[in-house]
Structure formats: structure tokens, C-alpha cells
Design a protein around this motif. Structure first.
Motif, PDB file in Angstrom:
ATOM      1  N   GLU A  91       0.822  -1.214   0.000  1.00 20.90           N
ATOM      2  CA  GLU A  91       0.000   0.000   0.000  1.00 20.90           C
ATOM      3  C   GLU A  91       0.855   1.263   0.000  1.00 20.90           C
ATOM      4  O   GLU A  91       0.600   2.186  -0.758  1.00 20.90           O
ATOM      5  CB  GLU A  91      -0.932  -0.006   1.219  1.00 20.90           C
ATOM      6  N   ALA A  92       1.873   1.294   0.852  1.00 19.23           N
ATOM      7  CA  ALA A  92       2.735   2.476   0.927  1.00 19.23           C
ATOM      8  C   ALA A  92       3.494   2.667  -0.377  1.00 19.23           C
ATOM      9  O   ALA A  92       3.693   3.792  -0.838  1.00 19.23           O
ATOM     10  CB  ALA A  92       3.711   2.358   2.094  1.00 19.23           C
TER      11      ALA A  92
ATOM     12  N   ARG B 273       1.077   4.121  -3.050  1.00 21.62           N
ATOM     13  CA  ARG B 273       0.811   5.531  -2.755  1.00 21.62           C
ATOM     14  C   ARG B 273       2.025   6.379  -3.132  1.00 21.62           C
ATOM     15  O   ARG B 273       1.892   7.426  -3.767  1.00 21.62           O
ATOM     16  CB  ARG B 273       0.497   5.718  -1.267  1.00 21.62           C
TER      17      ARG B 273
ATOM     18  N   ARG C 221      -8.346   5.668  -3.823  1.00 28.59           N
ATOM     19  CA  ARG C 221      -8.150   4.918  -2.581  1.00 28.59           C
ATOM     20  C   ARG C 221      -7.256   5.689  -1.609  1.00 28.59           C
ATOM     21  O   ARG C 221      -7.413   5.613  -0.398  1.00 28.59           O
ATOM     22  CB  ARG C 221      -7.521   3.573  -2.927  1.00 28.59           C
ATOM     23  N   TYR C 222      -6.292   6.412  -2.147  1.00 24.45           N
ATOM     24  CA  TYR C 222      -5.320   7.158  -1.338  1.00 24.45           C
ATOM     25  C   TYR C 222      -5.618   8.647  -1.305  1.00 24.45           C
ATOM     26  O   TYR C 222      -5.250   9.327  -0.355  1.00 24.45           O
ATOM     27  CB  TYR C 222      -3.908   6.943  -1.891  1.00 24.45           C
TER      28      TYR C 222
END
Length: 194
Positions: free
Chosen positions: A5-6, A9, A46-47
Motif C-alpha cells: 500500500e505504501a 501511494r 483509494r489514497y
């Protein structure tokens, strides 16, 4: 192996930074960022639920870059507050010239959700540094250091913008912005000691 995820992003923000640096903030869209990052056009939501969230994340990277440049410059500038102010101002103007799209985005707090995504935590320390140096370098005046620093910042920002647009070279006939930088410091702090 799936990207974390990170990581995704960060890749989206990096694509946005690249887009701003190449084409300016007006070219930034969630769809274009997704295309450049190689993900579906819905992935950035999402982010970054809003366009402002995305712009704020991109501007945060710009402030981090400018802060790193200022810190590096000040390490080499020595202890004299006026010399340090000249170095900070020179770094600011050089950053504006080299990264005009990012520079314009970073200071558009009317566009950015400055209270979100820790943007204020990234931007305000630069101003605090400017205030501290102005407080040390100024000649006696009734203006509080934050007000004087704000006026100097506005002057430097104006030099950066008007220089980029070609207005200052045309109006003043100067061929480099150092003359204007020194005049701004003299106007706000008093003449440099000899």
C-alpha cells in the motif's frame, strides 16, 4: 509479489511530482496520475479521495525538497545571520527558477488542503527559519520579526514570479536576479554592514 500500500501511494505521488515538474499543476488529474503510474484510473481515489488531497501530497514533496536544499545551503553558509539569509533567499529563487510548476503549486494554499496530509508541518518550518534569521539580522524597527519576514518572503516570491514571467528583466534592465535579491534584503533589513 504485490506492491505494498505504501509503495503504490508513493508511486502515485512520484508520478504527480513528475507531472507537476514537467507540465505544471494544472496538468494534474487523478486519471493522468493513474495512467503514468500504470494503475487503473480508480486506484488513486483509494489514497486521495479528492483532487486537493493529491495536490497537497505533491506539494508536500516539493516542500521536503526545498527544505533539504535550504538545510544543505545553510550548513555551508556559516554563522552570520545575514549571510545565511542571502543563502536561503538564493536557494529559494533558484528552486523557483528550476522547478517553476512545483513552486507555483506549493504556495497555492487557496488550492491546497493545508491542514491535511501534514502539509503545514512541512511548510511552516521554512517560514519559522526565515523569521529567526530576520530577527537576528535586522536593524532596529517597530515591525515584529514575523511581519518583517512575511514582507521579505512576499518580496522574494514576487521576484521569483516576475522574473519567471520576464517582467523584471524587462522593467529593470538587470540581467540576473542577484541585484534584486540584495535590494530586497537591504529594503527589509537595512543596508548590509561593510
Amino acid at each position: 509479489m504485490r506492491e505494498g500500500e505504501a509503495g503504490l501511494r508513493a508511486r502515485l505521488v512520484a508520478a504527480g511530482v513528475d507531472l507537476v515538474l514537467r507540465e505544471g499543476q494544472s496538468a494534474v488529474s487523478l486519471r493522468e496520475i493513474a495512467r503514468r503510474a500504470g494503475v487503473s484510473h480508480g486506484a488513486p481515489r483509494r489514497y486521495f479521495p479528492t483532487h486537493v488531497d493529491l495536490l497537497s501530497a505533491i506539494a508536500r514533496e516539493g516542500f521536503a525538497d526545498l527544505t533539504a536544499r535550504v538545510e544543505e545551503t545553510l550548513r555551508a553558509a556559516g554563522p552570520d545571520p545575514r549571510t545565511r539569509l542571502v543563502a536561503l533567499a538564493r536557494t529559494y529563487l533558484d528552486f523557483a527558477a528550476a522547478h517553476h510548476g512545483m513552486f507555483e503549486l506549493m504556495f497555492r494554499h487557496d488550492l491546497l488542503a493545508s491542514g491535511r496530509l501534514r502539509l503545514r508541518e512541512t511548510s511552516l518550518p521554512l517560514f519559522t527559519l526565515l523569521v529567526d534569521l530576520v530577527a537576528q539580522a535586522r536593524q532596529p524597527t517597530d515591525a515584529p520579526a514575523p511581519v518583517l519576514a512575511g514582507a521579505l518572503w512576499a518580496n522574494l516570491h514576487g521576484i521569483a514570479q516576475l522574473w519567471a514571467w520576464g517582467s523584471l528583466p524587462l522593467a529593470t534592465g538587470v540581467t540576473d536576479d542577484d541585484t534584486l535579491l540584495r535590494a530586497a534584503l537591504d529594503a527589509h533589513l537595512g543596508p548590509a554592514p561593510h
